[in-house]
Structure formats: C-alpha cells, structure tokens
Design an enzyme around this catalytic site. Structure first.
Site, mmCIF file in Angstrom:
data_model
loop_
_atom_site.group_PDB
_atom_site.id
_atom_site.type_symbol
_atom_site.label_atom_id
_atom_site.label_comp_id
_atom_site.label_asym_id
_atom_site.label_seq_id
_atom_site.Cartn_x
_atom_site.Cartn_y
_atom_site.Cartn_z
ATOM 1 C CB CYS A 182 -7.559 1.727 -1.347
ATOM 2 S SG CYS A 182 -9.171 1.051 -0.912
ATOM 3 C CB CYS A 195 11.510 14.180 12.268
ATOM 4 S SG CYS A 195 9.975 14.501 11.388
#
Length: 265
Positions: A182, A195
């Site tokens: 959603c 990262c």
C-alpha cells in the site's frame, strides 16, 4: 500467539534472567511467558538482522528462525555486530546463531542459509507470530509482505542507508492496517541503493534494528504496536525522527478487497 492457551511456566532461573522484563507493569510474568512460547522469523542477518537477532535471543523469544543466503565478509564487520573477524566466510545465519546461543543457550534457533522464497516462508509462517524484514532489497520486501498478508502474521519492516532509516509495522490482523505494498507499490520500484555504493553510518542500523526488536517484543508479549499505520523516518545526521500517517489502499493488489476474494477462492 501460536498457542496462547499453553504458556510455559517460568523456572527460578528464568524468573531471575528475565526479572527486568517482569518488573515492567505492562510486561510482567505473562508477557515473558508469551515470549518464551513465541516464534519469530527474521529475514536478513546483516546490519539490521544482527541487533534484531541478538535482542530477541536476549529477551527470551522461544523460537527464532533466521533466513539469509549470504556469507560474512570483512566489509560487514563495520556494522553487523553479530559477526566477528574469525567468522569471515561463514554463512551469516550460522555466525549469528552462534552469537545468539552464547547469550541465551536455552532457545530454539533454526537457520536457513538460503533466500526467502515463498515456499520457505509458507513453511515458517504457518507457525510464526511475527515476521521481521531485515533484508536489503525491494523484491525481497515485497515477497515478505505477500507472505505476511497470506498468513496474517505481523510484519516489522526496517531499512537503513547512509544516514537515513525507516521503520513500520504492518499488521494484516487489523482491518485498517496498510500493507507494505500500500505504501511502496511494487509497480513503482525505486532505484536500488546499497551500502556498498552509498555507505551507511554503523550505529544507524543498530538503532533501526533495535527498534524493530522492540516492536516485535511488544507484539509478542501482548502490548501491541503503536507503529501500525505509521511510518517512522529517522535522520541520524540531524538526529531527527518524523512519523508519517499511513492509509490502507482499498485497491492494493496484495491486501485490497479484490486480492482478498482471490485468496478466498
């Protein structure tokens, strides 16, 4: 809980070990008993998964299933605190499990050195009480979300990159709760950031992971979570926390009405 009518009695040693939980009025003996009877599934044993796994073990969650296909690398040690120099090359789940057992040897810790595929998630979530998303990619997060909705198991989701983190709890047992799709529709996949290319502040993953563990412990002990329906954004550079209110999407292809009819058919 998997079997809320069969909570284990606490031994004298357990009453002492978990006494700081038991002293909390909102927690008490019953809350600790629920933890010992609970099953948590943790996907990802890296930066977020390390503090999650260690805190769930220290807190006394009776069964913890760890899922991660990766191995420990030297570059992980800057932030993935469940691993050590001596365990470089080990499967991350085995390294993390060793650290968890050193803290609390009485728990059941199951390890799965593989990707979180739907079949494995169906197997694990059939008896799970909470699912923790400590993964690092969009596709896996959506796989976990679909499994969470399918099995009606709360999903505690965290993410961290550079100085920015986020945390949310999606609880398919609550009619008003959105699911991950959603908020972050699968059709609108963002450009993946890792990262390895952008970096990450080491304590940030510890902060987000510790908060994930706290939300899971509240859910498992019966206190519930005030993060359901909210997305908490963290800016570690500015020491800023910003909550955003979330709404369920009635047309969501995962948790919406049409999807529910398809699951029931």
């Amino acid at each position: 809980m998997s079997n809320p009518t069969a909570l284990p009695d606490l031994s004298d040693a357990q009453l002492l070990r978990y006494s700081r939980h038991i002293l909390l009025e909102e927690f008490g003996i019953a809350g600790q008993q629920r933890l010992l009877a609970a099953h948590a599934v943790v996907v990802g044993a890296g930066g977020l998964g390390s503090p999650v796994a260690l805190y769930l073990a220290a807190a006394g969650v009776g069964r913890i299933s760890l899922v991660d296909h990766d191995a420990v690398d030297g570059t992980n040690l800057q932030r993935q605190i469940a691993h050590t120099q001596e365990r470089i090359g080990w499967p991350k789940v085995e390294s993390a499990a060793l650290a968890m057992r050193a803290i609390n040897p009485e728990l059941r810790i199951d390890t799965w050195a593989q990707r979180a595929e739907p079949a494995l998630l169906d197997q694990l979530l059939s008896s799970a009480d909470v699912l923790l998303d400590c993964s690092d990619n969009f596709a896996t997060r959506h796989t976990l979300n679909r499994a969470s909705v399918r099995h009606r198991v709360p999903l505690v989701s965290g993410a961290a990159i550079r100085f920015d983190g986020q945390l949310a709890v999606y609880d398919p047992r609550q009619p008003a709760s959105p699911c991950y799709a959603c908020v972050f529709p699968e059709a609108q996949a963002p450009e993946e950031t890792r990262c390895a290319t952008l970096g990450v502040l080491a304590p940030l993953v510890g902060l987000v992971g510790s908060m994930q563990a706290a939300e899971a412990l509240k859910l498992l002990s019966g206190m519930g979570s005030n993060l359901v329906g909210r997305l908490l954004l963290l800016d570690a550079l500015r020491s800023d926390f910003q909550p955003l209110q979330l709404a369920r999407d009635p047309a969501c292809p995962v948790c919406g009405a049409a999807a529910g009819r398809q699951r029931a058919a």
